[in-house]
Design a protein around this motif. Structure first.
Motif, PDB file in Angstrom:
ATOM      1  N   PHE A  40      27.015  76.923  42.371  1.00 22.71           N
ATOM      2  CA  PHE A  40      27.944  76.755  41.247  1.00 22.71           C
ATOM      3  C   PHE A  40      29.014  77.842  41.278  1.00 22.71           C
ATOM      4  CE2 PHE A  40      28.654  76.625  36.456  1.00 22.71           C
ATOM      5  CZ  PHE A  40      29.454  75.509  36.557  1.00 22.71           C
ATOM      6  N   SER A  41      28.611  79.071  41.617  1.00 23.53           N
ATOM      7  CA  SER A  41      29.616  80.132  41.698  1.00 23.53           C
ATOM      8  C   SER A  41      30.595  79.821  42.822  1.00 23.53           C
ATOM      9  CB  SER A  41      28.948  81.476  41.927  1.00 23.53           C
ATOM     10  OG  SER A  41      28.326  81.500  43.175  1.00 23.53           O
ATOM     11  N   ALA A  42      30.086  79.192  43.884  1.00 24.16           N
ATOM     12  CA  ALA A  42      30.978  78.807  44.977  1.00 24.16           C
ATOM     13  C   ALA A  42      32.011  77.800  44.487  1.00 24.16           C
ATOM     14  CB  ALA A  42      30.175  78.223  46.130  1.00 24.16           C
ATOM     15  N   LEU A  43      31.548  76.855  43.666  1.00 27.98           N
ATOM     16  CA  LEU A  43      32.481  75.873  43.105  1.00 27.98           C
ATOM     17  C   LEU A  43      33.550  76.563  42.275  1.00 27.98           C
ATOM     18  CD1 LEU A  43      30.521  72.824  41.699  1.00 27.98           C
ATOM     19  CD2 LEU A  43      32.089  72.906  43.601  1.00 27.98           C
ATOM     20  N   LEU A  44      33.110  77.499  41.432  1.00 29.51           N
ATOM     21  CA  LEU A  44      34.050  78.172  40.529  1.00 29.51           C
ATOM     22  C   LEU A  44      35.039  79.033  41.296  1.00 29.51           C
ATOM     23  CD1 LEU A  44      31.582  79.337  37.747  1.00 29.51           C
ATOM     24  CD2 LEU A  44      33.168  77.460  37.598  1.00 29.51           C
ATOM     25  N   GLN A  45      34.649  79.468  42.488  1.00 31.05           N
ATOM     26  CA  GLN A  45      35.513  80.389  43.228  1.00 31.05           C
ATOM     27  C   GLN A  45      36.129  79.739  44.463  1.00 31.05           C
ATOM     28  OE1 GLN A  45      32.966  83.718  44.038  1.00 31.05           O
ATOM     29  NE2 GLN A  45      33.497  84.659  42.098  1.00 31.05           N
ATOM     30  N   ASP A  46      36.199  78.413  44.479  1.00 31.42           N
ATOM     31  CA  ASP A  46      36.817  77.684  45.587  1.00 31.42           C
ATOM     32  C   ASP A  46      36.151  77.984  46.922  1.00 31.42           C
ATOM     33  OD1 ASP A  46      38.510  76.860  43.662  1.00 31.42           O
ATOM     34  OD2 ASP A  46      40.167  78.156  44.223  1.00 31.42           O
ATOM     35  N   ARG A  47      34.823  78.046  46.910  1.00 39.06           N
ATOM     36  CA  ARG A  47      34.112  78.266  48.169  1.00 39.06           C
ATOM     37  C   ARG A  47      33.158  77.093  48.403  1.00 39.06           C
ATOM     38  NH1 ARG A  47      30.516  81.969  47.675  1.00 39.06           N
ATOM     39  NH2 ARG A  47      30.710  82.484  45.487  1.00 39.06           N
ATOM     40  N   VAL A  48      32.331  77.216  49.442  1.00 37.91           N
ATOM     41  CA  VAL A  48      31.385  76.149  49.763  1.00 37.91           C
ATOM     42  C   VAL A  48      29.978  76.508  49.315  1.00 37.91           C
ATOM     43  CG1 VAL A  48      30.397  74.756  51.581  1.00 37.91           C
ATOM     44  CG2 VAL A  48      32.767  75.459  51.717  1.00 37.91           C
ATOM     45  N   GLY A  49      29.547  77.717  49.567  1.00 34.29           N
ATOM     46  CA  GLY A  49      28.192  78.128  49.217  1.00 34.29           C
ATOM     47  C   GLY A  49      27.187  77.698  50.263  1.00 34.29           C
ATOM     48  N   PRO A  50      25.909  78.052  50.057  1.00 32.99           N
ATOM     49  CA  PRO A  50      24.912  77.733  51.071  1.00 32.99           C
ATOM     50  C   PRO A  50      24.678  76.232  51.156  1.00 32.99           C
ATOM     51  CG  PRO A  50      23.841  78.639  49.136  1.00 32.99           C
ATOM     52  CD  PRO A  50      25.317  78.737  48.899  1.00 32.99           C
ATOM     53  N   ASN A  51      25.049  75.606  52.250  1.00 27.61           N
ATOM     54  CA  ASN A  51      24.896  74.146  52.377  1.00 27.61           C
ATOM     55  C   ASN A  51      24.250  73.769  53.692  1.00 27.61           C
ATOM     56  OD1 ASN A  51      26.917  74.786  54.093  1.00 27.61           O
ATOM     57  ND2 ASN A  51      28.194  73.047  53.584  1.00 27.61           N
ATOM     58  N   ARG A  52      23.573  74.706  54.341  1.00 27.67           N
ATOM     59  CA  ARG A  52      23.081  74.465  55.694  1.00 27.67           C
ATOM     60  C   ARG A  52      21.587  74.205  55.743  1.00 27.67           C
ATOM     61  NH1 ARG A  52      26.654  73.564  59.834  1.00 27.67           N
ATOM     62  NH2 ARG A  52      28.519  73.689  58.584  1.00 27.67           N
TER      63      ARG A  52
END
Lengths: 379, 176
Positions: A40-52
């Motif tokens: 969610f923080s990735a969403l808020l900060q225009d990132r991807v986040g752990p998705n692997r």
């Protein structure tokens, strides 16, 4: 022997509830709230986040849902390092003292109304311990959480953890007061300390913050409830803010405070002992969300008094459980959303906010609630 | 002289702090929504997504040797690239072309031509210095290997990546 047989059903029921709630729901939720925080923080900060990370040894990544497992495994496999300069007993005690109170408070949390299981006459109450002093129990146990942090700071025998521990104790003591005072209007309105019956009343008359019931399709709201919305909203803001301070979440994460104190009270910790602090914080956050939901947002009940409490049908019992956890998850997302939106408070601002504003506003709020209850007294 | 910094005067809403928090929350939420809708550019998911088609023509990837249209090795093993190479990644063993060969007049060709890809810094000086236009930096960038020996590209490998380059100077084709 006969006595044992008498208490046996109760014992089994309690064990099933404890294992079901704590080990099958809360602990996985703790693990996955870390994942939720990162995504969610990735969403808020225009990132991807752990998705692997997904299923090991395959190319299936499941949007990174395997990440918490990998993190947990990593924590277990890491070297558990105890520095030479720490006070061993307290150093070992501190992580447990953070985690245990966080999990203990969920004993009185009503995570559903009733569950009517087929072939059993009496429906089960969906709360581990149906205490009449529910809220007092919560405050008593939740304030123990500070000992873990203070002990960690003290036992680490090093300056940054020490500062973190001191900050934590003063912060928690300051905010405990406004947390307690902000709940009093709820107690005055519902006239009960039992969390289960508070939710039951909210189920019948609409949530504390949404006191609307449906008459056919026409919404009904009484003048008394409308007037009470004012103190309840104030209470809610104070309660939630104090909850942030109690659980050491940003914008009040001064005990940790990476930029100033390295990592605060857990600077000297590694491996699973660090993980206990880390996960204890998330457990406290989940249970805190559970209480905010229970007290202000109707717990397991659907809005507008829809549905039933599940004492007559299995379906509504399950809907109740689902509703409760949906609300809790929503609240956790709100926690995360706040964390990644607002900068950290300065220490004096934090103290000023707690003592000069919230304390007074909460006191005034109690008077306001009392006045409204006086005016709309049911004679 | 002391500088007086003018502090902005906050109005009542700003001093109440809560509206400001709401504003901040809306800003982050709008980012989340834009991200969910795919309107935000984010990190490329590398092994699945690649940038290969958008590599510019001047991209400097792995240095390779090329042949001309007739399949002649362009390299005459003058060793200029070996001398210019800043990290000394290139090792050439020059050799003579036997007199019976079609291109015997070229006289020299590399017996062995090795580029150590652990050393190579992709500067492109070898390409710049080559008088025969025999060495080029291609667009291959993912040079991997499990041993050091694997990371040394020999002549065969270099020609394999390099392939044929046409339409360049062909000074050896006409009789002189």
């Amino acid at each position: 022997m006969a006595e044992l047989l008498l208490i046996l059903p109760g014992l089994i029921e309690a064990t099933v509830k404890i294992v079901g709630l704590v080990f099958l729901v809360i602990l996985p939720m703790v693990a996955y709230s870390v994942y939720a925080e990162r995504r969610f923080s990735a969403l808020l900060q225009d990132r991807v986040g752990p998705n692997r990370v997904g299923i090991p040894f395959t190319k299936i990544s499941l949007a990174g849902l395997g990440q918490p497992m990998a993190d947990g495994l990593k924590f277990i496999l890491k070297e558990d390092f105890t520095p030479a300069h720490v006070r061993k007993l307290y150093y070992w005690l501190a992580p447990a003292l953070t985690m245990v109170p966080a999990l203990l408070t969920c004993a009185v949390l009503p995570f559903g109304g009733y569950l009517k299981v087929p072939f059993v006459d009496e429906p089960f109450r969906l709360v581990i311990a149906d205490l009449d002093v529910g809220i007092l129990f919560v405050f008593a146990i939740a304030s123990l959480g500070v000992y873990g942090i203070v002990l960690a700071g003290w036992a680490s025998n090093s300056k940054y953890p020490f500062l973190g521990g001191i900050r934590s104790s003063s912060q928690m003591i300051s905010y405990e007061i406004s947390l307690g005072l902000s709940v009093i209007p709820i107690l005055m309105i519902y006239g009960d300390l039992n969390l289960g019956s508070i939710v039951q009343q909210q189920h019948e008359h609409g949530w504390a913050l949404l006191p609307v019931t449906l008459d056919g399709l026409k919404p009904v709201i009484s003048m008394r409830d409308l007037a009470l919305l004012v103190p309840l909203s104030i209470s809610f803001v104070i309660f939630v803010t104090s909850l942030f301070a109690e659980t050491n979440r940003l914008p009040f994460d001064l005990p940790e405070c990476e930029t100033e104190l390295v990592a605060g009270y857990h600077t000297e910790y590694s491996s699973m002992k660090f993980a206990l602090f880390f996960l204890g914080e998330y457990a406290a956050m989940i249970i805190g969300s559970g209480f905010a939901v229970t007290l202000f947002l109707g717990g397991w009940s659907l809005p507008f008094g829809l549905g039933s409490d599940g004492s007559d049908s299995l379906f509504w019992g399950l809907v109740g459980i689902g509703t409760f956890f949906a609300k809790v998850i929503g609240f956790i997302l709100f926690f995360i959303w706040i964390r990644w939106s607002i900068p950290r408070f300065r220490y004096d601002q934090l103290m000023r906010l707690g003592w000069v504003f919230f304390f007074e506003i909460a006191l005034f709020n109690i008077l306001l609630t009392a006045a409204i209850l006086m005016i709309f007294r049911q004679s | 002289m002391a500088i007086v910094v003018k502090r902005p005067k906050l109005n009542i809403f700003e001093r109440m702090y809560l509206p400001a928090i709401a504003k901040g929350l809306l800003i982050t939420l709008s980012h989340a929504i834009k991200r969910l809708r795919g309107q935000t550019k984010v990190t490329m998911q590398y092994p699945e997504e690649k940038w290969d088609s958008e590599l510019p023509d001047y991209y400097r990837g792995a240095p390779t040797l090329v042949k001309d249209e007739q399949g002649r090795e362009r390299c005459v093993s003058c060793q200029l690239c070996e001398f210019i190479c800043p990290p000394r990644a290139i090792t050439i063993t020059p050799g003579e072309i036997p007199s019976g060969d079609t291109w015997a007049k070229v006289e020299k060709r590399p017996e062995e031509f090795e580029i150590d890809m652990i050393r190579c810094i992709y500067c492109g000086m070898c390409e710049e210095v080559c008088p025969e236009q025999a060495i080029f930096l291609r667009k291959d960038y993912a040079i991997t290997g499990t041993t050091r020996a694997e990371m040394v590209h020999d002549k065969e490998k270099l020609y394999e990546i390099g392939g044929v380059r046409e339409g360049l100077v062909n000074k050896w084709n006409e009789l002189k």
